[in-house]
Scaffold this motif. Sequence first.
Motif, PDB file in Angstrom:
ATOM      1  N   HIS A  96      53.827 -57.129  -7.483  1.00 15.54           N
ATOM      2  CA  HIS A  96      53.605 -58.535  -7.153  1.00 15.54           C
ATOM      3  C   HIS A  96      54.918 -59.283  -7.390  1.00 15.54           C
ATOM      4  N   VAL A  97      55.562 -59.754  -6.326  1.00 16.17           N
ATOM      5  CA  VAL A  97      56.754 -60.580  -6.477  1.00 16.17           C
ATOM      6  C   VAL A  97      56.384 -62.036  -6.183  1.00 16.17           C
TER       7      VAL A  97
ATOM      8  N   VAL B 170      69.464 -51.563  -3.415  1.00 14.90           N
ATOM      9  CA  VAL B 170      68.874 -50.901  -4.578  1.00 14.90           C
ATOM     10  C   VAL B 170      67.484 -51.457  -4.846  1.00 14.90           C
ATOM     11  N   SER B 171      67.341 -52.761  -4.740  1.00 15.90           N
ATOM     12  CA  SER B 171      66.050 -53.410  -4.960  1.00 15.90           C
ATOM     13  C   SER B 171      65.003 -52.923  -3.965  1.00 15.90           C
ATOM     14  N   ALA B 172      65.349 -52.936  -2.680  1.00 15.15           N
ATOM     15  CA  ALA B 172      64.395 -52.547  -1.633  1.00 15.15           C
ATOM     16  C   ALA B 172      64.022 -51.069  -1.752  1.00 15.15           C
ATOM     17  N   SER B 173      64.995 -50.214  -2.027  1.00 15.92           N
ATOM     18  CA  SER B 173      64.721 -48.783  -2.148  1.00 15.92           C
ATOM     19  C   SER B 173      63.834 -48.499  -3.356  1.00 15.92           C
ATOM     20  N   SER B 174      64.098 -49.183  -4.453  1.00 18.16           N
ATOM     21  CA  SER B 174      63.292 -48.986  -5.660  1.00 18.16           C
ATOM     22  C   SER B 174      61.864 -49.463  -5.455  1.00 18.16           C
ATOM     23  N   ALA B 175      61.705 -50.608  -4.781  1.00 13.96           N
ATOM     24  CA  ALA B 175      60.364 -51.119  -4.513  1.00 13.96           C
ATOM     25  C   ALA B 175      59.573 -50.140  -3.653  1.00 13.96           C
TER      26      ALA B 175
ATOM     27  N   ARG C 210      62.195 -60.618  -5.435  1.00 20.24           N
ATOM     28  CA  ARG C 210      62.332 -59.167  -5.366  1.00 20.24           C
ATOM     29  C   ARG C 210      62.545 -58.608  -6.768  1.00 20.24           C
ATOM     30  N   ILE C 211      62.203 -57.335  -6.943  1.00 20.38           N
ATOM     31  CA  ILE C 211      62.477 -56.682  -8.216  1.00 20.38           C
ATOM     32  C   ILE C 211      63.966 -56.379  -8.306  1.00 20.38           C
ATOM     33  N   LEU C 212      64.436 -56.087  -9.518  1.00 15.03           N
ATOM     34  CA  LEU C 212      65.846 -55.792  -9.774  1.00 15.03           C
ATOM     35  C   LEU C 212      66.758 -56.865  -9.172  1.00 15.03           C
TER      36      LEU C 212
END
Length: 431
Positions: A239-240, A223-228, A214-216
Amino acid sequence: MTTPQRVLVVGGGIAGLLLATRLGEQLGRSGQAEVALIDRSATYVWKPMLHTIAAGTWDVHQQQVSYIEHARRHGFSYQPGVPCGLDRQARELTLAPLLMPEGEVLLEQRSLRYDALVLAIGSRANDFGTPGVAEHCHFIDSQAQAEAFNAQLRGRVLRSVVHREPLRIAIVGGGATGVELCAELRNLLDIAAGYGDPTVRERVHVTLLESGPRILPAFPEAVSASSAGQLRRLGIELHVDTRVTGAEAGGFRLGDGRLIEADMLVWAAGVKADDFLATAGGLSVNRTNQVVIGPSLHSVDDPRIFALGDCASLVPTEGAQPLPPTAQVANQQAHHLARHLGPWLAEGRAVPAFRFRDRGALVSLSQYNAFGTLGKFGFFEGGFIQGRFAQMSHVLLYRQHQIGLHGVLRAAAMWAAERLNGWVRPKIRLS
């Protein structure tokens, strides 16, 4: 006549400039000590905003701080230079020759005496020795690098507008820098669309590559899911679980052999301290060149050498993870050492153990959104925040930093000037 004690602060980033400012006001003006700040650049900008300089959505010339002028105001001196040697026994730091762009020697190699040495050199992206990265990728670790990227970006966007051709930008690293740069590039294109070519948004394609799931990854999952989700709504291709094995003139090569084609490549993955620290006077460092320090912020090898921020590794309690290389940690460490270095110099009083207070974490996706968590204190301990409140909280961090450097009145005047210039000048850098 007694020679005043001398404090050298190496690195004029968040921690270094704040510490030099405080020590200059406390010790330099009164003559208790000579305080000198050493940095290779002549100006400072807040590192968490480098991605806006790279995108051209922030006026760097209005926000940058001149070290010479700031030193004059706050009782310390500025020395341009890059450290190349450290003699702990003689208490001398050696600076490499300073060269003109044409190669002419402007300042010869020189050595500076110290009674206390503070290393606050910061960090840069870590390419992990990946083939082709140094040759083909842009980095966004300094003002010079951010401006170099922006210069090429403006040229590429202009070509895209004139020739109606696509522009592909690929960014490796799903940390805060990579994520915020993606959003800021989209903001740039939204503004640029109003300058004569509304189709430019469709022709510029931005891809973000992250090796983890995941990002972040340093942020909570919310926070990661919301930002993605927000980045995908902005049209960013994510692309993760994607391992990059090389950079080429035409894009990034992946572990499965595929090529992510791109015209501009950015490397924003990993964190590594300056290579100078790996050989600096035999100081203990970890595998990313960070100086290993104790609770009082001094090197475990030398009580006269301190390290702060991204270039320092501090494990707060046994079995815990080292403190992360964030602006929040650097800021708190600078404030702590500023309070206690004077008594340590004058009276030999021990510097108390540093305690990090987690104030939460924020990521700003330009004008579109912001996400974060509150700190581990107060009534809403660890709560998730987003939207306007999170955006305002992110802005407040920078305003607080300005107040710490310039004082309330000067910081307020700078804010007012910024608002006025934002009204009369273009919203993006056009030249």
